[in-house]
Design a protein around this motif. Sequence first.
Motif, mmCIF file in Angstrom:
data_model
loop_
_atom_site.group_PDB
_atom_site.id
_atom_site.type_symbol
_atom_site.label_atom_id
_atom_site.label_comp_id
_atom_site.label_asym_id
_atom_site.label_seq_id
_atom_site.Cartn_x
_atom_site.Cartn_y
_atom_site.Cartn_z
ATOM 1 N N UNK A 153 0.845 -1.193 0.000
ATOM 2 C CA UNK A 153 0.000 0.000 0.000
ATOM 3 C C UNK A 153 0.879 1.240 0.000
ATOM 4 N N UNK A 154 0.585 2.163 -0.918
ATOM 5 C CA UNK A 154 1.284 3.435 -0.990
ATOM 6 C C UNK A 154 0.273 4.572 -0.781
ATOM 7 N N UNK A 155 0.713 5.598 -0.097
ATOM 8 C CA UNK A 155 -0.072 6.819 0.040
ATOM 9 C C UNK A 155 0.783 8.003 -0.381
ATOM 10 N N UNK A 156 0.301 8.779 -1.351
ATOM 11 C CA UNK A 156 0.934 10.023 -1.769
ATOM 12 C C UNK A 156 0.107 11.188 -1.225
ATOM 13 N N UNK A 157 0.783 12.241 -0.770
ATOM 14 C CA UNK A 157 0.108 13.417 -0.208
ATOM 15 C C UNK A 157 0.722 14.673 -0.808
ATOM 16 N N UNK A 158 -0.156 15.615 -1.142
ATOM 17 C CA UNK A 158 0.290 16.908 -1.676
ATOM 18 C C UNK A 158 -0.529 18.017 -1.031
ATOM 19 N N UNK A 159 0.149 18.958 -0.380
ATOM 20 C CA UNK A 159 -0.518 20.133 0.181
ATOM 21 C C UNK A 159 -0.120 21.397 -0.557
ATOM 22 N N UNK A 160 0.434 21.240 -1.766
ATOM 23 C CA UNK A 160 0.778 22.404 -2.560
ATOM 24 C C UNK A 160 2.116 22.332 -3.252
ATOM 25 N N UNK A 161 2.989 21.371 -2.897
ATOM 26 C CA UNK A 161 4.316 21.297 -3.501
ATOM 27 C C UNK A 161 4.524 20.019 -4.304
ATOM 28 N N UNK A 162 3.457 19.307 -4.636
ATOM 29 C CA UNK A 162 3.583 18.083 -5.419
ATOM 30 C C UNK A 162 3.319 16.833 -4.599
ATOM 31 N N UNK A 163 2.845 15.795 -5.261
ATOM 32 C CA UNK A 163 2.564 14.529 -4.594
ATOM 33 C C UNK A 163 3.864 13.841 -4.178
ATOM 34 N N UNK A 164 3.924 13.456 -2.923
ATOM 35 C CA UNK A 164 5.109 12.783 -2.395
ATOM 36 C C UNK A 164 4.696 11.500 -1.695
ATOM 37 N N UNK A 165 5.396 10.420 -1.997
ATOM 38 C CA UNK A 165 5.115 9.141 -1.368
ATOM 39 C C UNK A 165 5.481 9.188 0.111
ATOM 40 N N UNK A 166 4.544 8.727 0.942
ATOM 41 C CA UNK A 166 4.748 8.749 2.388
ATOM 42 C C UNK A 166 5.532 7.519 2.840
ATOM 43 N N UNK A 167 6.164 7.621 4.006
ATOM 44 C CA UNK A 167 7.068 6.567 4.478
ATOM 45 C C UNK A 167 6.344 5.296 4.887
ATOM 46 N N UNK A 168 5.113 5.404 5.373
ATOM 47 C CA UNK A 168 4.343 4.232 5.787
ATOM 48 C C UNK A 168 3.875 3.464 4.561
ATOM 49 N N UNK A 169 4.425 2.220 4.370
ATOM 50 C CA UNK A 169 4.145 1.423 3.170
ATOM 51 C C UNK A 169 3.923 -0.036 3.552
ATOM 52 N N UNK A 170 2.797 -0.347 4.208
ATOM 53 C CA UNK A 170 2.569 -1.720 4.687
ATOM 54 C C UNK A 170 2.297 -2.692 3.546
ATOM 55 N N UNK A 171 2.590 -3.955 3.805
ATOM 56 C CA UNK A 171 2.248 -5.005 2.838
ATOM 57 C C UNK A 171 0.769 -5.329 2.964
ATOM 58 N N UNK A 172 0.206 -5.850 1.876
ATOM 59 C CA UNK A 172 -1.205 -6.249 1.858
ATOM 60 C C UNK A 172 -1.333 -7.436 0.930
ATOM 61 N N UNK A 173 -1.839 -8.550 1.458
ATOM 62 C CA UNK A 173 -1.873 -9.790 0.676
ATOM 63 C C UNK A 173 -3.231 -10.475 0.715
ATOM 64 N N UNK A 174 -4.293 -9.748 1.131
ATOM 65 C CA UNK A 174 -5.617 -10.378 1.251
ATOM 66 C C UNK A 174 -6.688 -9.603 0.494
ATOM 67 N N UNK A 175 -6.484 -9.315 -0.787
ATOM 68 C CA UNK A 175 -7.504 -8.544 -1.517
ATOM 69 C C UNK A 175 -8.760 -9.370 -1.769
ATOM 70 N N UNK A 176 -9.881 -8.686 -1.884
ATOM 71 C CA UNK A 176 -11.159 -9.334 -2.189
ATOM 72 C C UNK A 176 -11.991 -8.380 -3.051
ATOM 73 N N UNK A 177 -12.994 -8.919 -3.725
ATOM 74 C CA UNK A 177 -13.788 -8.150 -4.678
ATOM 75 C C UNK A 177 -14.950 -7.455 -3.965
ATOM 76 N N UNK A 178 -14.943 -6.136 -3.975
ATOM 77 C CA UNK A 178 -16.096 -5.404 -3.448
ATOM 78 C C UNK A 178 -17.074 -5.156 -4.593
#
Length: 537
Positions: free
Chosen positions: A463-488
């Motif tokens: 999982x990646x989260x990018x955040x921009x408050x005015x200076x461009x989208x930047x990838x955040x340091x918190x990047x957990x693994x995720x291995x249990x996807x399901x169909x919503x």
Amino acid sequence: MFDVTSMVAQIAGGGSADLTMGLRTPSESLCHSDSSGNNCQWKKFDSGSISSSDRPFLSIEYNTTPNTPGGLFTNGSPFLYSNGQIPCNANANYVNDATPAMHANVSDADDTGSSQPQPLTATFRWAGPASSGSVSDGGRTPGSGNTTLATSASVPSGKLADGDSVTWSVVANDGIVNGAASATCHLTIDTTPVTVTPGITSTDGLYPPGGSVPTTPVGTPGAFTLDPGTTTDVAGYLYGLNASTPWKFVAASGTGNTAAVAIVPPVVGDNNLAVQIVGRGGNLGPVQTYDVITGHGTTGSVHLAQYHMNVTGGTTVFDTAGGGHDGKAAGTFSWVGGHTGTSGDDALHFDSSSPSGYAVTQEPVVDTRFGYTVSAWVKLDDNAALYHVLTQDGVTSEAFALEYLKGNDRWSFSVAESDATSPVIDHALSDAAPRVGVWTHLVGVFCADPSCLAPGDTAPGRLYLYVDTGSGLTLQASQPTFSSPWLSTGGLEFGRGKFNGSEANYLNGTVDEVHAYWGDPCPQPAAAPAASTCSIP
């Protein structure tokens, strides 16, 4: 008290400017005995000798003829007529009800600003080929602050039959006089059910019938033609993709009464296209389904939906990417200025007070079993509670959420590990706390294949989260693994989420420029721990 209405009306009707009246006895020779036994008394009417309150006077109450009724319509199909209202005109105007409900607004100039408004009654006069009659509604005033009275009445049961041509009009009455008759409205009764299923053809051949060997990648637009089969009773079609009930209307056209639609299938594998005919009166035919089978690419991305929010009214949240995944806003919401601050850039503001504001699509927009990306601009009104910005529903839980986590005081891209009660939820958190009242761009990525993982990263998914408050989208340091996807299988939700089977966490804030992708349109992170920027609008 003497009623001189007819006399005054006669004088006024003749155009005279003056009216002189006097009082006299019926007969000067006719006498009556008084208390002292005198049986004949002289009669004199002398207003000058009596108190002012007893002096004779002429009281005239003027009455204005009621206005010609307006706002005429008949209840009809919401798919064929705006707001389900058949306009009053000379067209055939098919309606699937043999007791059609007629509506009109009646008014009277005497009621405007009056402390004693008159009760108004509308009389609806209808005529069919075998019978005619009238029905009334009203006998009441418009009410405080209103200048018109909304009235309605239905043609009685048993008076009309399938195929009948009907006319109707309405007159208003103020308890004294009728006003002028309204325009004449025309209807055609159509109660015959539609029993034929439509034909569905992949016009460009990208999604052939059966589709057992998928060759077209997910998210590729496909062209389809809908036809009426063997029926001529067709005004259009309802269709929907991966929705339990067809919902989107397209009008039939041409000599063949066909319709062309574009489909952007978001699910890897089988996408269910459901179609039904809408008859001329709004009768719905049986549903025909078609399997739109897609393949799964392993690299790149496909733009599935985009919501610019650049509208200034109404309830529709338009998908302008071409996939037709329109949403509908409800509850307490308003259209406001967008994140750029420029003219023509609009956004959707939600208020969590009752009734809480939100918007939702009729069908899922992304396949949450495989890699996807979602983004939104958001501005918080406050940080008083947990707020959901963008989610997609399952049965019990949301599959993902772009959200503000009150407990952590951070933005988060969160995913549930199962569609269950109180599921385990994984969070990719922002580096810093959100700022209330500041436009912030959020991008959440579920990276499910090596093409979007940093070199050397062997995680099954991240999982990646990018955040921009005015200076461009930047990838955040918190990047957990995720291995249990399901169909919503639920709709894309704006401004709320789902937890333990109930909608919750309504947003106090504004949302703008929402996008959804299959895959990851952001550049591959450089190294682990991954660092990257992104340029999603």
